[in-house]
Each structure stands twice: as structure tokens, then as C-alpha cells.
Design an enzyme around this catalytic site. Structure first.
Site, PDB file in Angstrom:
ATOM      1  N   LYS A 179       0.850  -1.192   0.000  1.00 16.96           N
ATOM      2  CA  LYS A 179       0.000   0.000   0.000  1.00 16.96           C
ATOM      3  C   LYS A 179       0.890   1.248   0.000  1.00 16.96           C
ATOM      4  O   LYS A 179       1.456   1.621   1.014  1.00 16.96           O
ATOM      5  CB  LYS A 179      -0.926   0.054   1.218  1.00 16.96           C
ATOM      6  N   GLY A 210      -4.894   3.543  -1.265  1.00 17.37           N
ATOM      7  CA  GLY A 210      -5.857   4.100  -0.317  1.00 17.37           C
ATOM      8  C   GLY A 210      -5.173   4.689   0.896  1.00 17.37           C
ATOM      9  O   GLY A 210      -3.946   4.803   0.946  1.00 17.37           O
ATOM     10  N   THR A 211      -5.980   5.059   1.894  1.00 15.10           N
ATOM     11  CA  THR A 211      -5.450   5.739   3.071  1.00 15.10           C
ATOM     12  C   THR A 211      -4.913   4.743   4.095  1.00 15.10           C
ATOM     13  O   THR A 211      -5.265   3.561   4.066  1.00 15.10           O
ATOM     14  CB  THR A 211      -6.559   6.559   3.757  1.00 15.10           C
ATOM     15  N   GLY A 212      -4.129   5.249   5.009  1.00 12.67           N
ATOM     16  CA  GLY A 212      -3.631   4.411   6.099  1.00 12.67           C
ATOM     17  C   GLY A 212      -4.780   3.956   6.990  1.00 12.67           C
ATOM     18  O   GLY A 212      -4.836   2.799   7.408  1.00 12.67           O
ATOM     19  N   GLY A 216      -4.585   0.694   4.944  1.00 10.70           N
ATOM     20  CA  GLY A 216      -3.443   0.304   5.775  1.00 10.70           C
ATOM     21  C   GLY A 216      -3.887  -0.519   6.972  1.00 10.70           C
ATOM     22  O   GLY A 216      -3.318  -1.557   7.293  1.00 10.70           O
ATOM     23  N   GLU A 254      10.554   1.639   9.978  1.00 11.79           N
ATOM     24  CA  GLU A 254      11.572   2.665   9.711  1.00 11.79           C
ATOM     25  C   GLU A 254      10.886   4.010   9.889  1.00 11.79           C
ATOM     26  O   GLU A 254      10.033   4.388   9.094  1.00 11.79           O
ATOM     27  CB  GLU A 254      12.129   2.483   8.294  1.00 11.79           C
ATOM     28  N   CYS A 288      13.869  11.159   5.768  1.00  9.82           N
ATOM     29  CA  CYS A 288      14.017  10.845   7.195  1.00  9.82           C
ATOM     30  C   CYS A 288      15.465  11.044   7.667  1.00  9.82           C
ATOM     31  O   CYS A 288      15.715  11.183   8.856  1.00  9.82           O
ATOM     32  CB  CYS A 288      13.550   9.419   7.473  1.00  9.82           C
ATOM     33  N   GLU A 392      10.227  16.096  14.812  1.00  7.37           N
ATOM     34  CA  GLU A 392      10.570  16.015  13.398  1.00  7.37           C
ATOM     35  C   GLU A 392       9.672  16.970  12.610  1.00  7.37           C
ATOM     36  O   GLU A 392       8.453  16.843  12.626  1.00  7.37           O
ATOM     37  CB  GLU A 392      10.394  14.590  12.872  1.00  7.37           C
TER      38      GLU A 392
END
Length: 488
Positions: A179, A210-212, A216, A254, A288, A392
Site C-alpha cells: 500500500k 488508499g489511506t492508512g 493500511g 523505519e 528521514c 521532526e
């Protein structure tokens, strides 16, 4: 009127070797114009269910192929991506907002190389064997693929990070349900069109868009997906961990970074400044591994700051398809607002914004007036406890502070919840090794940044994630090991 006559690109899920339409769709934007670029399936449980079934059905045949057969297919796929490099680069730049130059020289070549790298590494792994002669026993290990791998990739390096997961997963004989981010799905969909031509059997690679929250979640909660590899935010990773705990899933996470650059007074400032600009602002600061806290030793602090800001002001921000541009657009309107809010907070706390956001004028071509652009922004005199030094930001914002001693800077560099990457600038070999040993960081670069050997482990400590990726590490994650004992 021109724009409307152009038919909008509509993506479809790729399940069991076929493109399958979805019942509902979401808009994906072109960050450099603010206009809709394409429609992405808004998949949920049903679509994930179908994809997992296709992956399960394909597993027996794919997992029984020899590493060499799989290797040849992966190499063919790399050839096909390279053949279409320009089309992929254009799509990635348009979809993500990154410069065409970055997509051409980094994202797409690396996506192809990910397949080549694992096509090669899979041929060179060996298992272990020990003997107990006195007991007439020999022990050996055997590694087998795990099953269906759930792969969830982010929007900052869309094809690059998706292939970094798909390649080792299928090289090891697993089948996949991937995904990609709903904000950057186009290159994944383009890759699906090449799978059959490369010889990838139906159902080995399935991509559900699609979306998380919907797609997801369904993937993470599916009982027939024993393994999840995720790149993204620490917050989402916590949810993935909770949701997969009842199923005892194997996780590779990660996550983010708040990466320090530590610049000692014996650093060679010319390469240091140019590289630290890149490590702060490459890909709009949306990597990242980007540097967001720059610690400079007192003796060279004012010179560093003066030169660094002067160079940052030379960076050209504008239309990503212009090859002369250094920085493109940020991924979304919401993300741009979030990044800007950090700059406002820093100002409110009394920090000095030396260039960029709110300080320098940003002039954009007419077509990009509604895009999500921001200048490289340098902030000085930020307190270590400020959210700008702790959280972050994931945008083109970097904070520069002074330090006195080696001891002090190690403590300050380690005083965040993250521990992904660090850079150290010094010409003193002893100091470099001492500092590298003591930094809580999965990766330490000295006098350089983002020089990667894919053989070696990649990953972070603390809130930056769980697990490592690389030749040996990815192989271990994507296979189950058995120990077999034979008495003769």
C-alpha cells in the site's frame, strides 16, 4: 479551460495480475500547482481481502522457484524501469513535488537498482552448519520465505522506498500486498504495468491504493499477513504495533529522525557547508535522514552561520520541472502549514529566523502560485528544549546552535527521542571514532552525508524504529529460519 479538457488520470488497484476498478476514489494533488493530478482508489477491507487471497494463492508457486529464477525476473523488472526512467521521473516529480532532477538522478535510478541489488544478493546467502562429532549429530539451518508480506510505504521517496521493500520480499520468495501513500501512488501504479512483462507471476505483487486509516489498517489487521514492513511516522507505527500484536506479526519499522550534524572547529568548512545544505534541504527536507539540528563549535560558529545562510539564499525554489531549480514543492497544503507553524513557534520563543520563511520574498512562476512552496529556512538561537529541536519537522527547516566541548555536544545530540542518523565533521580521526561510538544513532556519516552501501544495515535506534534493512538484514527479516538436527 485547457486543464479541464485533459482527462484526469484514474488509478486502479492491481490484484492477481489485473487492474481492478474501485467503488470510491480520493483526489491526489499536484503539489506544485495545487490542482488535482489524479484519482486514487479509496480501498478498504474488501480490496485488501482480495489482494491477500491473490497473494496467498500465488505463494506456493513463487516460493518454490529457485533464487536464480527469481533473480532473473527482478533484473528484468529493473531493465523495464530503467527503460521508462524519464516517464517515471516526470510522474514522480509531478505527484510528489520534488524536482525533476532529483527524481531523475535519485528516485528512479535507485528504484531500479533496488531490484538489481536484491536480484544479486539473493544468490549469495549461505546457511550455517555445526557438528557434534561426539554425539554423531550435525546441525544445519534452512531459510524459507514467510508468506504474504504487507508493505506500507510513504510519500517522500515513493517508488524508491516501495521497491526497497518489494525487492527483498519477493527475492526471498514471499508474495506481497503493498500500500503506497495515497498522496503519491502514480509510480507504483506505473510499475504494476511492467510486472507481467518482467515475468512476475500473477498475484506475486499486489498493490492496493488508499489511506492508512482504511486500506493500511485492513492490511495490518489481516490474519493471513504475518509480516509488516512500514516506513512512516512514529505515531502510525505505534498503531501498527498495537493492531498486529494479537497476531504476533513480525515488524520492520523505519520511522522518523531528528538528525544532528556536529561540526567541530577543525572541519573543512567548504565541503561541510555545501553538504550540510544538501543534508538539510534536499528533497525539500522531506527525507528521514535530513539534518535538522546543526551543532557548530564556538570558534567557527559565526563564520559557519554567515557562509551557510549566504549559500542557503542561493537555492532556487520553483517549478519542479525546471532543471535549474534546487527545491520543489512540499507534499501538501496541510504539511506546508505544519512546517510553517514550527517557524512561527521558533520566532515566538525568541529564536532568529536568518533566511527563508517570512524573511525573504518567494517569487514563483504564474502556474505555481497555488503550489505548496517554501524557501530553505535557517533558524539560530533555538533552545534545545524547543519543539523545533525536539520534533521532526520534515521540511526545509534547520536549526543552528553553538557548542563548546565534545562531551557537551554528544549529550545534546542524544537528547531527543529519535536516533536515526548523524553527521560528524572533523579532520581529527580519533575524535571522529570517539563521537561515532557514543552517538545514539543507527547511522553516522563523517565528512559526508547519505553515502550508502546497501550491503550494510540501515535503520534507527529509539523512536526511529525497529529492525534493520540491507543485504543480510532484509534477507533475515523476509525469511524464517529453521534449525535442523540429524543424528547419523
Amino acid at each position: 479551460a485547457m486543464a479541464h479538457s485533459e482527462a484526469l488520470l484514474v488509478l486502479e488497484n492491481f490484484i492477481g495480475g489485473k487492474f481492478v476498478p474501485c467503488s470510491s476514489y480520493i483526489d491526489s494533488y499536484n503539489p506544485s500547482t495545487g490542482g488535482v493530478y489524479c484519482r486514487v482508489p479509496d480501498s478498504g477491507k474488501e480490496e485488501v481481502e482480495a489482494a491477500v487471497k491473490a497473494a496467498k494463492d500465488a505463494f506456493p508457486i513463487w516460493s518454490s522457484k529457485s533464487p536464480l529464477e527469481r533473480s532473473q525476473i527482478l533484473n528484468k523488472l529493473a531493465d523495464l524501469i530503467e527503460h521508462d526512467l524519464e516517464a517515471f521521473a516526470q510522474a514522480e516529480s509531478k505527484d510528489q513535488g520534488k524536482t525533476i532532477m532529483f527524481a531523475r538522478t535519485v528516485d528512479i535510478p535507485r528504484a531500479a537498482y533496488n531490484f538489481r541489488f536484491f536480484a544479486s544478493s539473493i544468490l549469495h546467502h549461505t546457511t550455517e552448519c555445526t557438528e557434534m562429532a561426539n554425539m554423531g549429530c550435525v546441525h544445519y539451518t534452512s531459510r524459507v520465505p514467510v508468506g504474504v508480506a504487507g508493505l506500507i510505504s510513504p510519500w517522500n521517496l515513493p517508488l524508491y522506498l516501495l521497491t526497497w521493500k518489494i525487492a527483498p520480499a519477493i527475492a526471498c520468495g514471499n508474495t506481497v500486498v503493498a500500500k503506497p501513500s495515497e498522496m503519491t501512488s502514480v509510480t507504483a501504479w506505473m510499475m504494476c504495468k511492467l510486472l507481467e512483462k518482467a515475468g512476475v507471476p500473477h498475484g506475486v505483487v499486489n498493490v492496493v491504493f488508499g489511506t492508512g486509516a482504511k486500506a493500511g489498517e485492513a492490511l495490518v489487521c489481516h490474519p493471513d499477513v504475518p509480516l509488516i514492513s512500514f516506513t512512516g511516522s512514529t505515531l502510525t507505527a505505534q498503531r501498527i504495533t498495537e493492531k498486529s500484536a494479537p497476531h504476533c506479526k513480525r515488524l520492520s519499522l523505519e520511522l522518523g529522525g531528528k538528525n544532528p550534524a556536529i561540526i567541530f572547529d577543525d572541519a573543512d568548512l567548504t565541503p561541510c557547508i555545501l553538504t550540510t545544505l544538501r543534508s538539510s534541504f534536499a528533497n525539500q527536507g522531506e527525507i528521514c535522514l535530513c539534518t535538522s539540528r546543526i551543532f557548530v563549535q564556538k570558534g567557527i560558529y559565526s563564520e559557519f552561520l554567515r557562509r551557510f545562510v549566504a549559500e542557503a539564499k542561493k537555492w532556487k525554489v520553483g517549478n519542479p520541472s525546471d532543471p535549474a531549480v534546487d527545491m520543489g514543492a512540499l507534499i501538501s497544503k496541510e504539511h506546508l502549514e505544519k512546517v510553517r507553524s514550527y517557524v512561527k513557534k521558533a520566532q515566538a520563543e525568541g529564536a532568529r529566523v536568518l533566511c527563508g520563511e517570512g524573511v525573504d520574498p518567494l517569487t514563483l512562476p504564474a502556474v505555481n502560485q497555488k503550489g505548496y512552496f517554501m524557501l530553505p529556512t535557517v533558524i539560530a538561537e533555538v533552545k534545545d528544549e524547543s519543539c523545533c529541536m525536539q520534533e521532526e519537522i520534515f521540511g526545509p527547516v534547520t536549526c543552528v546552535v553553538a557548542f563548546d566541548t565534545e562531551e557537551e555536544v554528544i549529550k545534546r545530540a542524544n537528547s531527543v527521542k529519535y536516533g536515526l542518523a548523524a553527521t560528524v565533521w572533523s579532520s581529527n580521526v580519533g575524535r571522529v571514532h570517539r563521537v561515532a561510538q557514543r552517538l545514539q544513532s543507527g547511522l553516522v556519516w563523517t565528512n559526508c552525508w547519505l553515502v550508502r552501501d546497501l550491503n550494510l544495515p540501515f535503520g534507527g535506534m529509539k523512536a526511529s524504529g525497529i529492525g534493520r534493512e540491507g543485504a543480510k538484514d532484509s534477507y533475515e527479516f523476509f525469511t524464517e529460519v529453521k534449525t535442523i538436527t540429524i543424528k547419523h
